[in-house]
Design an enzyme around this catalytic site. Structure first.
Site, mmCIF file in Angstrom:
data_model
loop_
_atom_site.group_PDB
_atom_site.id
_atom_site.type_symbol
_atom_site.label_atom_id
_atom_site.label_comp_id
_atom_site.label_asym_id
_atom_site.label_seq_id
_atom_site.Cartn_x
_atom_site.Cartn_y
_atom_site.Cartn_z
ATOM 1 N N ASP A 1 4.785 -9.255 6.868
ATOM 2 C CA ASP A 1 3.955 -8.332 7.641
ATOM 3 C C ASP A 1 3.616 -8.875 9.039
ATOM 4 O OD1 ASP A 1 2.505 -6.034 8.042
ATOM 5 O OD2 ASP A 1 0.791 -6.643 6.818
ATOM 6 N N GLU B 1 9.974 -2.056 9.242
ATOM 7 C CA GLU B 1 8.855 -1.202 9.638
ATOM 8 C C GLU B 1 8.471 -1.570 11.062
ATOM 9 O OE1 GLU B 1 5.627 -0.014 7.051
ATOM 10 O OE2 GLU B 1 4.172 -0.926 8.418
#
Ligand code: ZN
Length: 493
Positions: A163, A272
């Site tokens: 992330d 992402e």
């Protein structure tokens, strides 16, 4: 109990859901004297045995290997049991349940299972920032999730989210650890001057953009997009504002993507793009600009996190008008369907109960929910129930740290609105008070790494020992909490 399960005769105390037979080899997670260990049972000449390191002994004409839960054995277990290997989740409705302690995965698995497994889960997920704050690293995050997934017998597949990656070196270290979902955060390259610049300044700033996203490169000038209920017109001011604000970010994502593509080689991965931590919301035309430009530059991505309207503060519900959020989100979802389809990602997604139904409705299930810190708060809830004194100590310390620790987060809690420790009588209830909740949320790194003057952990050992001594209580709290998060994302039958 499976009668063919020879490990059962070993007198080991197994986590019941961990027991599995795969290709003639028996595996189970056993609670031994002072720590859990992996038990592997196979014929002595079975090559699978050689993959593990541990103490071996004979058992019923076979060899039993009792293995410590270290990185070597975690990697070996993933290699033997393919469902433990993270894989891309594609466009499935999905949820990332980050874990800052390394003990939350069992509770996370139970929640996903409790809602019927209709949501593709990510159990290994932590940002580089949060890892730095707690002294963890991508391999440890991956391995903790592997052990928890194995313990609970989850075989329906997992993703793994590296992330908020900011530089190519982040990609390399997470790729080596086995992550498959890469969240690229180009937030530092977003230029907020675009928000207030006049057309002259925009033209001037656009001239300085990297060539591949420079003025004219996009081919968007004068273009109209009519997408479902949305119409976007790129006149000069609209295009230049989007390009100045996000052009460098787009170029950065493209650079990171190329690096990832090359470094991953044949290994599958998904990407992402997150610009959720910027000052100003992402407008629909800016979102369309980002998507159009990423496509033009050859980037492929599975989800995108714009900065939505309203406030997504850590660990508390959405702050803003839900109806306004829904109509803003509707436009973002239309853009995602048009240029993708790709999923919209809800960062800082924990506890945003009021907007989950709208998010599901507008994205039609093309949505990824991302949570992390709320699992730490459930750890505190567990501690509050079994050792109030430790929880009180943590709260007092968190209050001292708050003004410093809050700086890198979006929070609006005020110390003076949070109850003074002397007046708190319902300690678990403190976790429902808005200000106290945020204060406890953003100070986790300080709590977990604070040392005493003689260089011992001030809280960490007691904190972790208590959770390890009460695994069912922690798992139950997590399960209950995440059922509320996941249920709104189930597709209507
Ligand atoms: Zn985020």
């Amino acid at each position: 109990m499976n009668p063919k399960f020879h490990l059962a005769s070993s007198n080991l105390n197994f986590y019941p859901r961990s027991q599995v037979i795969h290709e003639g080899v028996e595996y189970g997670l056993a609670q031994t004297d002072n720590e859990p260990r992996l038990a592997v049972l196979a014929d002595s000449n079975n090559p699978a045995l050689a993959a593990f390191t541990g103490e071996t002994s004979p058992l019923q004409n076979r060899t039993l290997c009792l293995c410590p839960l270290n990185a070597h054995n975690a990697a070996a277990l993933r290699a033997q049991l393919p469902w433990l290997q993270p894989r891309p989740l594609g466009l499935a409705t999905s949820a990332g349940l980050g874990d800052r302690l390394g003990l939350a995965t069992p509770g996370h698995v139970r929640a996903v299972r409790a809602v019927g497994g209709g949501i593709a889960p990510i159990f290994a997920q932590q940002s580089m920032r949060e890892m730095a704050r707690t002294g963890r690293n991508p391999q440890l995050v991956m391995d903790n999730a592997t052990w928890g997934t194995f313990q609970e017998g989850w075989q329906d597949g997992v993703g793994a989210d590296a992330d908020h990656l900011k530089v190519p070196a982040d990609i390399d270290i997470c790729l080596a650890a086995g992550f498959t979902f890469f969240t690229i955060d180009p937030g530092e390259h977003v230029d907020n001057r675009a928000e207030t610049a006049d057309l002259n300044l925009l033209r001037e700033l656009a001239e300085k953009l990297p060539a591949e996203v420079g003025p004219g490169a996009s081919g968007l000038l004068g273009k109209d997009f009519v997408i479902e209920g949305l119409s976007i017109h790129f006149d000069e001011a609209t295009l230049l504002k989007a390009a100045v604000k996000y052009g460098k970010a787009v170029a950065h994502v493209a650079m990171m993507y190329r690096h990832l593509e090359q470094a991953a080689g044949p290994r599958p991965f998904e990407l992402e793009v997150s610009v959720d931590e910027t000052e100003q919301p992402t407008s629909h035309s800016e979102h369309a600009y980002i998507a159009s430009e990423l496509k033009r530059l050859g980037v492929r991505w599975v989800s995108l996190a714009p900065r939505y309207i309203g406030r997504f503060e850590k660990g508390v519900d959405y702050i803003g008008t839900v109806a306004a959020f829904e109509s803003d989100l509707a436009g973002h979802a239309e853009i995602a369907r048009h240029f993708g389809p790709y999923k919209l990602s809800l960062h800082s997604g924990s506890d945003k109960f009021s907007i989950y139904p709208a998010a599901m409705r507008q994205t039609r299930g093309l949505v990824h929910l991302k949570t992390a810190g709320t699992s730490y708060l459930e750890a505190l809830r567990t501690i509050a129930a079994v050792n109030v004194d430790l929880f009180r100590e943590i709260y007092i310390f968190a209050r001292q740290r708050y003004e410093t620790d809050k700086l890198s987060y979006h929070v609006s809690a005020k110390l003076e609105r949070a109850p003074q420790p002397e007046v708190v009588s319902d300690w678990p209830g403190l976790l429902e008070q808005f200000d106290a909740r945020e204060i406890l949320h953003v100070t986790f790194g300080s709590v977990l790494t604070e040392k005493t003057t003689d260089q011992k952990w001030r809280f960490y050992d007691r904190f972790m020992d208590l959770l390890r001594a009460n695994p069912e209580a922690y798992a139950n709290n997590l399960e209950k909490h995440f059922i509320r998060h996941l249920q709104p994302f189930l597709l209507a039958e």
